[in-house]
Design an enzyme around this catalytic site. Structure first.
Site, mmCIF file in Angstrom:
data_model
loop_
_atom_site.group_PDB
_atom_site.id
_atom_site.type_symbol
_atom_site.label_atom_id
_atom_site.label_comp_id
_atom_site.label_asym_id
_atom_site.label_seq_id
_atom_site.Cartn_x
_atom_site.Cartn_y
_atom_site.Cartn_z
ATOM 1 N N ARG A 88 0.824 -1.207 0.000
ATOM 2 C CA ARG A 88 0.000 0.000 0.000
ATOM 3 C C ARG A 88 0.865 1.268 0.000
ATOM 4 O O ARG A 88 0.520 2.272 -0.639
ATOM 5 C CB ARG A 88 -0.931 -0.008 1.210
ATOM 6 C CG ARG A 88 -1.899 -1.186 1.164
ATOM 7 C CD ARG A 88 -2.817 -1.237 2.365
ATOM 8 N NE ARG A 88 -3.821 -0.175 2.327
ATOM 9 C CZ ARG A 88 -4.798 -0.052 3.221
ATOM 10 N NH1 ARG A 88 -4.900 -0.921 4.219
ATOM 11 N NH2 ARG A 88 -5.671 0.928 3.128
ATOM 12 N N HIS A 112 -7.419 8.083 11.556
ATOM 13 C CA HIS A 112 -7.070 6.666 11.417
ATOM 14 C C HIS A 112 -5.564 6.454 11.222
ATOM 15 O O HIS A 112 -5.139 5.377 10.819
ATOM 16 C CB HIS A 112 -7.851 6.023 10.262
ATOM 17 C CG HIS A 112 -9.293 5.777 10.590
ATOM 18 N ND1 HIS A 112 -10.197 5.284 9.686
ATOM 19 C CD2 HIS A 112 -9.982 5.945 11.740
ATOM 20 C CE1 HIS A 112 -11.383 5.170 10.275
ATOM 21 N NE2 HIS A 112 -11.278 5.577 11.515
ATOM 22 N N CYS A 137 12.607 -0.902 15.393
ATOM 23 C CA CYS A 137 12.823 0.391 16.046
ATOM 24 C C CYS A 137 14.310 0.727 16.051
ATOM 25 O O CYS A 137 15.145 -0.118 16.383
ATOM 26 C CB CYS A 137 12.291 0.322 17.474
ATOM 27 S SG CYS A 137 12.416 1.870 18.383
ATOM 28 N N MET A 189 -21.012 10.601 -4.126
ATOM 29 C CA MET A 189 -21.474 9.985 -5.371
ATOM 30 C C MET A 189 -22.909 9.474 -5.251
ATOM 31 O O MET A 189 -23.580 9.261 -6.235
ATOM 32 C CB MET A 189 -20.573 8.807 -5.761
ATOM 33 C CG MET A 189 -19.188 9.209 -6.218
ATOM 34 S SD MET A 189 -19.243 10.153 -7.746
ATOM 35 C CE MET A 189 -19.635 8.842 -8.908
#
Ligand SMILES: [Zn+2]
Length: 305
Positions: free
Chosen positions: A101, A154, A203, A272
């Site tokens: 993504r 989010h 990390c 829409m």
């Protein structure tokens, strides 16, 4: 404090909306778009504008959501992989999904809806007026378009959080780690890369080396309290609210916009399709938001340059 109260009431609201009944004959008929000039008059007088945006805005930039019909990554949808359980079971697979993504976003760009919101914020700020974006999108396209006042409720694809020490930071590396290079193909026949957990993103704080996860809010997780408090302030003080590219039956618009409307503040929906909340809003503009928003947010004749 409306948001806090509503956190518990979101399910109830969804239930209530499900009960909304339109008069016979209206069900198959979309609500006609409102009078743009009437909206523009309110827009020209608003000093604190809240703009709630959702997946529809990103969809017009071609960003896949991996939800709904046809929305698959390999054999899974977002709700299968975007959970703490999926991550603890198979962090390699979940990182492949998020790596994909992130990489996809390198090929996507803000569209006229993102750009008109950013331009509006910059222009109005010179007039002492505020625009704040409250978005559920995690792709940072609002940021890339130039918006500054953004609440990413989010989280972001381009932030990581250490599961050991909790440290959170921006991360735009491509690939995010060597082991994920070339991984994450969405084809259903692709095999899991099964990357050892030590080779997943780790990390970099001294002495920690904990496993990193995407700093996004997964299904079943609560929102960041500070961001929620800020969203609450924006919604409590806005004198105009836009709801763009998000169905008003699902979180967060189901919580936010109808309550702003109940306060007597004008709400304009750009979508829409009609939603069960459409009839509650003062304005509704039907169509792709990349077309409707630039016209709605263009400089008004009354604006002082
Ligand atoms: Zn750490």
């Amino acid at each position: 404090m409306i948001v806090r109260q509503l956190t518990c009431r979101a399910a109830l609201n969804a239930h209530l909306f499900a009960q909304v009944r339109f008069p016979t004959g209206h069900r198959d008929m979309a609500r006609p778009s409102s009078d743009l000039a009437a909206f523009r008059k309110m827009f020209s007088k608003a000093n604190n504008i809240a703009i709630i945006t959702g997946a529809g805005v990103s969809a017009e930039s071609g960003v896949p959501t991996f939800r709904g019909a046809g929305g698959y990554w390999r054999k899974w949808q977002a709700q299968d992989l975007a959970t703490p359980e999926a991550f603890s079971r198979n962090p390699s697979r979940v990182w492949e999904f998020y790596h994909y993504r992130r990489e996809v976003m390198l090929t996507k760009n803000p569209n006229p809806a993102h750009l008109s919101i950013a331009e509006c914020e910059e222009r109005l700020s010179k007039q002492g007026r505020n625009v704040t974006v409250i978005t559920q999108n995690i792709d940072e396209l609002h940021r890339r378009a130039g918006s500054k006042n953004i609440l990413e409720i989010h989280g972001s694809l381009f932030r990581t959080r250490c599961i050991s020490c909790g440290h959170e930071e921006s991360n735009y590396n491509s690939p995010i780690c060597a082991a994920l290079e070339g991984k994450g193909a969405p084809d259903p026949n692709t095999h899991d890369a099964q990357i050892p957990v030590q080779q997943l993103p780790r990390c970099e704080l001294k002495g920690c080396h904990g496993l990193l996860r995407p700093a996004v809010v997964w299904f079943g997780e609560t929102l960041d309290a500070d961001i929620l408090t800020n969203a609450e302030k924006v919604l409590d003080s806005c004198d105009l609210c836009l709801v763009v590219g998000t169905s008003s039956v699902v979180y967060p618009a189901a919580m936010f916009a109808p309550q702003v409307a109940a306060r007597g503040v004008p709400v304009a929906e750009f979508n829409m399709e009609d939603t069960p909340a459409t009839m509650r809003f003062k304005f509704h503009f039907h169509g792709p938001c990349g077309t409707t928003l630039p016209a709605a947010l263009a400089p008004h004749e009354s604006e002082q340059q």
